[in-house]
Design a protein around this motif. Structure first.
Motif, mmCIF file in Angstrom:
data_model
loop_
_atom_site.group_PDB
_atom_site.id
_atom_site.type_symbol
_atom_site.label_atom_id
_atom_site.label_comp_id
_atom_site.label_asym_id
_atom_site.label_seq_id
_atom_site.Cartn_x
_atom_site.Cartn_y
_atom_site.Cartn_z
ATOM 1 N N ASN A 285 0.844 -1.402 0.043
ATOM 2 C CA ASN A 285 0.175 0.061 -0.017
ATOM 3 C C ASN A 285 0.802 1.338 -0.064
ATOM 4 O O ASN A 285 0.322 2.634 -0.102
ATOM 5 N N LEU A 286 2.225 0.952 -0.052
ATOM 6 C CA LEU A 286 2.851 2.272 0.397
ATOM 7 C C LEU A 286 3.058 3.290 -0.884
ATOM 8 O O LEU A 286 2.972 4.563 -0.713
ATOM 9 N N PRO A 287 3.065 2.785 -2.083
ATOM 10 C CA PRO A 287 3.183 3.824 -3.298
ATOM 11 C C PRO A 287 1.883 4.583 -3.381
ATOM 12 O O PRO A 287 2.039 5.887 -3.490
ATOM 13 N N LEU A 288 0.531 4.235 -2.978
ATOM 14 C CA LEU A 288 -0.524 4.743 -2.951
ATOM 15 C C LEU A 288 -0.715 5.881 -1.777
ATOM 16 O O LEU A 288 -1.071 6.844 -1.946
ATOM 17 N N ASN A 289 -0.195 5.406 -0.664
ATOM 18 C CA ASN A 289 -0.199 6.180 0.556
ATOM 19 C C ASN A 289 0.832 7.559 0.554
ATOM 20 O O ASN A 289 0.436 8.428 0.812
ATOM 21 N N ILE A 290 1.729 7.195 -0.427
ATOM 22 C CA ILE A 290 3.026 8.197 -0.641
ATOM 23 C C ILE A 290 2.147 9.272 -1.446
ATOM 24 O O ILE A 290 2.493 10.545 -1.166
ATOM 25 N N GLU A 291 1.487 9.207 -2.524
ATOM 26 C CA GLU A 291 0.723 9.996 -3.376
ATOM 27 C C GLU A 291 -0.013 10.695 -2.624
ATOM 28 O O GLU A 291 -0.288 12.067 -2.735
ATOM 29 N N ARG A 292 -0.828 10.076 -1.683
ATOM 30 C CA ARG A 292 -1.878 10.639 -0.912
ATOM 31 C C ARG A 292 -1.482 11.714 -0.058
ATOM 32 O O ARG A 292 -1.917 12.852 0.371
ATOM 33 N N ASN A 293 -0.254 11.188 0.739
ATOM 34 C CA ASN A 293 0.152 12.057 1.836
ATOM 35 C C ASN A 293 1.043 13.384 1.172
ATOM 36 O O ASN A 293 0.967 14.428 1.683
ATOM 37 N N ILE A 294 1.435 13.185 -0.012
ATOM 38 C CA ILE A 294 2.085 14.243 -0.826
ATOM 39 C C ILE A 294 0.937 15.303 -1.172
ATOM 40 O O ILE A 294 1.057 16.504 -1.042
ATOM 41 N N GLN A 295 -0.118 14.850 -1.500
ATOM 42 C CA GLN A 295 -1.051 15.969 -1.964
ATOM 43 C C GLN A 295 -1.660 16.579 -0.746
ATOM 44 O O GLN A 295 -2.035 17.791 -0.776
ATOM 45 N N LYS A 296 -1.692 15.742 0.545
ATOM 46 C CA LYS A 296 -2.190 16.379 1.524
ATOM 47 C C LYS A 296 -0.945 17.162 2.213
ATOM 48 O O LYS A 296 -1.267 18.149 3.069
ATOM 49 N N GLY A 297 0.338 17.245 1.850
ATOM 50 C CA GLY A 297 1.298 17.733 2.344
ATOM 51 C C GLY A 297 2.065 17.259 3.544
ATOM 52 O O GLY A 297 2.731 18.045 4.429
ATOM 53 N N ASP A 298 1.741 15.949 4.025
ATOM 54 C CA ASP A 298 2.301 15.345 5.199
ATOM 55 C C ASP A 298 3.592 14.743 4.617
ATOM 56 O O ASP A 298 3.695 13.354 4.586
ATOM 57 N N TYR A 299 4.406 15.463 4.551
ATOM 58 C CA TYR A 299 5.783 15.140 4.113
ATOM 59 C C TYR A 299 6.443 14.273 5.036
ATOM 60 O O TYR A 299 7.540 13.424 4.853
ATOM 61 N N ASP A 300 6.229 14.622 6.202
ATOM 62 C CA ASP A 300 7.050 13.870 7.467
ATOM 63 C C ASP A 300 6.639 12.241 7.357
ATOM 64 O O ASP A 300 7.158 11.437 7.664
ATOM 65 N N VAL A 301 5.163 12.041 7.289
ATOM 66 C CA VAL A 301 4.620 10.884 7.089
ATOM 67 C C VAL A 301 5.356 10.223 5.874
ATOM 68 O O VAL A 301 5.712 8.769 6.163
ATOM 69 N N VAL A 302 5.490 10.713 4.729
ATOM 70 C CA VAL A 302 6.103 10.216 3.601
ATOM 71 C C VAL A 302 7.646 9.816 3.651
ATOM 72 O O VAL A 302 8.033 8.531 3.791
#
Length: 926
Positions: A285-302
């Protein structure tokens, strides 16, 4: 003639006793109908009319003067009621003598101070401002001539407040007849006074001990009252109550969060178990989660997810894991590019820049993103500064108005938030208060474009440069990077810092040079090279800023320098700003002095020809005030702030300022010359008047009076004398106070020009007045075919001499009406011309008969004795030569006849010759 009112009657005075200069209120009946009706007021025999203020017919307020009597009546005299009586009396107390250095427990009423050293005829100064009698014995003024004392003690003074005090002079002047025994007693008194002064402070402390004890008792009572109140209202002391409250709060908190903490521990256990179960699901699930978090601006999570995946699957050999991990790397590379774009995007805050740099560092981005950000920020600041200049120049040209004023500029609304914090706010407040005080908000509508540009430019630099500098400091100390990245790249980064330190220094210097050159291009275009004019200049404004606006700009740049210094930027990087400030200060001084010269040129238009009792118009005072105001406006400019050099450090600047100062003086001298030579038609004299205290002996000043060219000459001459005696010396003192150089040269050149004008105008006036009198002598002597060889016995002075005297009296009256001080100077020259002509005429006579010689001697002696007080060595010599040309008188009867005729002449023209006698005392002083 009976009076229309009853005589004044004083029935009360408050207070009824006091020292001299005490303010009293007098009450009574019939105390006058108005201020003009009150013509006399005496208290204890002293005339108090000068300080009297008529309030009503039953009330007068005045001050008691120095009186010899200790107790006396209050006598009021009015025009309508005459001299009055009093039913009360006033008691005059002896004042306590308090010296200027003595301690006093009460406020001493300070009167006007008159320095005896500068004018000994203005009266004794008040006791409250003069030291007491130091010897404690009676002062007996000696009759020893003051001039001889001054010659004997040259450069010294008998005033013991003076730095050049001479004890011998003081004793001769005040105690010349005092015995030696009394002087010994006086020495003892003097020692006692010195000891008393040394013990004065201790005595004041002893006298105030009771006050200190009362304060201590009051504080103790307050403390006891507070303790009593606390004990009554709370069980136990206040500290015990506070301890109970804190204990209850702690117990309540434990009760509230015990269950929450328990649930948290349980949730952590459950989550750990789920993580173990879903370990491999995380990677899928990591690639999809990375895209979602980038769109949200949650770079720390990425970043956290990426670090976790890298540690788990970075070295895996499983193909399916490799495939998904490669997809994760693709997403992370796109994220690196996105973060780098955001990092280099401008404008941005320091917080965002640090955040993006830390993200890129954690993502192990290639290159040095932090240095790239520093370079981009540097280019952005330079571009902003040039855009600011281009915007103002374009706006100025678009208005089509080269002179000057911009609409109100919003210098405060800037999309880039300031990170100067309190420092920049303080600087902004100081900057506003330094120039906007005393003005309304509309002053900003009148701000010149170039001044508004400097304000905007410095505000821009102060809003951007601190972030830029702090970014570099963070880059140097490694705080931009995360802990893991810092450990891995510490060695490599330390090498980069050493290599790029010089590069960053060049960046700061480029910003400083751009700031300075842009300001120079706007305010000092001649100070930049021609090749740089297009980049930094282009204002095309012909008019120059006034000294007031330049001073405001200097204050703005000074505050900018202080703000940059507070950032701990090295001084060598800010030296160009100091050089700019010095050049602007020099230019401000030059422009202000040039503007002052222009203002003084226009002073001639303000001459109202209103003469006061000293023979002066308001022009010299306006001239001095103009220069003082100009120098006062330069006070802040001339003042050297920390690190600044003196405006006058360069010899060239000293010479230019000295020449401008001399030019100001000579411009005013030229104004005086123009006023003295203006045709009568150019002078508006409808408003001419003189001071009410100036004597009008011949009724020559009326509402319809118009000035003649001779009277204008006299008024200008009187102004010249005042300029030489006071005004120029006062101006020299003001120049010295503001640290101007070459003051002696300014004074010498100005005085020389003034004296030259004075002598030229004086000679013109003497020519206008003396030539007609001299020209009338010869025709008058020989009128009626008079012959010295054949004439009748003398019966008196002939009319030609009387006419000459009347003409001299007319000159005296004209000069006296304008200026008393010019009378001896003018009359002496007129008498010289008349005596010289009379001597020539007598020497031209071939021979005299007995009667002719007697007649000539009579007229020469009559003229000489009449104008005796105005005789100079030259005129005395002329009269002597005239008398020597006559035959000597040998007969006693002839001498007696000559004396009788002289006395008869003086008696018959006594009224006309009074002006010469009344001026004797003035002449002697002059």
């Amino acid at each position: 003639m009976s009076r229309s009112r009853q005589p004044p009657l004083v029935t009360g005075i408050s207070p009824n006793e006091g020292i001299p200069w005490t303010k009293v209120t007098i009450r009574g009946e019939n105390l006058g109908t108005g201020p003009t009706d009150l013509i006399g007021l005496t208290i204890c025999g002293h005339n108090c009319l000068l300080t009297a203020e008529w309030m009503s017919a039953s009330k007068i307020v005045c001050r008691v003067g120095q009186a010899k009597n200790d107790k006396g009546d209050i006598i009021v005299t009015t025009k309508t009621g005459g001299k009055g009586t009093s039913t009360v009396s006033f008691k005059l107390l002896k004042p306590e003598k308090i010296g200027i250095l003595d301690q006093s427990a009460v406020w001493v009423d300070e009167m006007n101070y008159y320095d005896m050293r500068t004018d000994r005829n203005k009266g004794i100064p008040p006791l409250s401002l003069r030291p007491a009698n130091p010897l404690g014995i009676e002062i007996e003024k000696s009759k020893f001539p003051q001039k001889e004392l001054e010659m004997l003690f040259h450069g010294m003074s008998a005033d013991f407040t003076s730095e050049n005090f001479s004890a011998a002079w003081y004793l001769i002047e005040n105690h010349s007849t005092t015995s030696f025994e009394q002087l010994k007693t006086a020495v003892t008194t003097l020692k006692r006074q010195a000891n008393k002064k040394s013990e004065g402070s201790l005595a004041y402390v002893k006298g105030g001990l009771s006050t200190f004890f009362e304060a201590q008792d009051a504080l103790s009572a307050i403390h006891q009252k507070l303790e009593a109140d606390g004990t009554e209202k709370v069980e136990g002391s206040m500290t015990q109550k506070l301890e109970n409250v804190l204990n209850r709060a702690s117990n309540t908190a434990d009760t509230l969060f015990q269950e929450v903490l328990g649930r948290k521990d349980k949730a952590d256990s459950t989550r750990n178990a789920l993580n173990v179960l879903q370990r491999f699901k995380f990677l899928f699930n990591l690639p999809l989660n990375i895209e979602r978090n980038i769109q949200k601006g949650d770079y720390d999570v990425v970043i956290n997810d990426y670090e976790k995946a890298k540690s788990l699957f970075g070295k895996t050999e499983v193909q399916v894991f490799k495939k998904y991990y490669a997809e994760v790397e693709t997403r992370i590379e796109a994220l690196r590019e996105l973060l780098l774009d955001k990092l280099l995007e401008t404008p941005s805050t320091l917080h965002d820049q640090k955040r993006y740099i830390r993200y890129l560092s954690d993502l192990h981005a290639s290159g040095d993103p932090a240095w790239q950000c520093i370079g981009a920020q540097h280019k952005w600041i330079i571009q902003l500064m040039h855009n600011c200049k281009e915007g103002y120049v374009k706006d100025l040209k678009g208005k089509g108005n080269p002179g000057l004023h911009s609409p109100m500029l919003d210098l405060d609304n800037d999309i880039r938030p300031s990170v100067l914090g309190h420092l920049s706010q303080t600087a902004s407040l100081k900057r506003g208060s330094s120039f906007q005080s005393g003005r309304d908000d509309t002053w900003r509508y009148k701000t010149p474009y170039r001044v508004a540009f400097v304000e905007k430019l410095t505000k821009l630099v102060l809003s951007q440069l601190p972030n830029f500098w702090k970014l570099w400091i963070s880059y140097v100390n490694g705080s931009l990077f995360s802990e893991t990245a810092e450990k891995s790249g510490q060695i490599e980064r330390s090498k980069n810092v050493r290599q790029r330190q010089n590069d960053f220094k060049k960046m700061i210097q480029e910003v400083m040079h751009s700031l300075v050159k842009l300001i120079r291009g706007a305010l000092l275009p001649l100070s930049i090279r021609e090749g740089e004019m297009r980049q930094y200049g282009g204002w095309e404004v012909k008019s120059e800023l006034s000294g007031q606006w330049l001073a405001h700009v200097i204050q703005t740049i000074r505050l900018t320098y202080e703000s940059l210094t507070a950032l701990e930027i090295p001084n060598d990087m800010l030296q160009t700003i100091q050089d700019l400030i010095l050049d602007l200060r020099v230019r401000c001084v030059m422009v202000t002095l040039q503007h002052t010269a222009e203002e003084i040129k226009r002073l001639a238009e303000k001459e109202d020809w209103i003469v006061d009792n000293e023979g002066l118009t308001s022009l010299p005072c306006q001239f001095e005030q103009c220069i003082v105001h100009s120098l006062q406006s330069l006070k802040g400019v001339l003042e050297c702030k920390p690190g600044e050099a003196s405006v006058f450090q360069q010899p060239k600047t000293q010479e230019e300022v000295c020449q401008l100062s001399i030019n100001i003086m000579q411009v005013f001298i030229y104004c005086l010359e123009q006023l003295s030579t203006k045709p009568d038609a150019d002078i508006d004299t409808t408003h001419l008047s003189v001071d009410i205290s100036s004597p009008d002996l011949f009724g020559s000043i009326h509402e319809d009076f118009s000035l003649t060219s001779e009277q204008r000459l006299l008024i200008v001459l009187s102004n010249c004398c005042h300029l030489e005696r006071r005004t120029f010396l006062n101006i020299a003192e003001h120049f010295e106070k503001h640290n101007f150089q070459g003051i002696e040269k300014i004074t010498q050149v100005s005085m020389a020009s003034l004296k030259e004008l004075d002598q030229r105008l004086f000679e013109n006036y003497i020519e206008l007045k003396a030539d007609p009198i001299v020209g009338s002598l010869e025709p008058g002597i020989y009128a009626g075919y008079f012959d010295w060889k054949d004439c009748l016995p003398p019966t008196g002075v002939r009319n030609y001499l009387k006419e000459a005297l009347v003409n001299i009296i007319a000159v005296h009256a004209e000069v006296f009406t304008i200026s008393k001080e010019l009378v001896p100077r003018v009359l002496s020259k007129v008498v010289e011309a008349v005596s010289e002509e009379l001597s020539r005429l007598m020497q031209c006579v071939s021979s005299f008969s007995k009667n002719g010689a007697l007649q000539a001697r009579l007229e020469i002696c009559a003229l000489r004795d009449t104008v005796a007080i105005y005789l100079t060595p030259e005129s005395k010599s002329s009269f002597k030569q005239a008398l020597e040309a006559l035959p000597q008188i040998t007969s006693g009867s002839d001498k007696k006849l000559l004396e009788e005729l002289l006395n008869k002449f003086k008696s018959s023209m006594h009224l006309q010759l009074t002006c010469f006698q009344a001026a004797s005392s003035t002449m002697m002083k002059t």
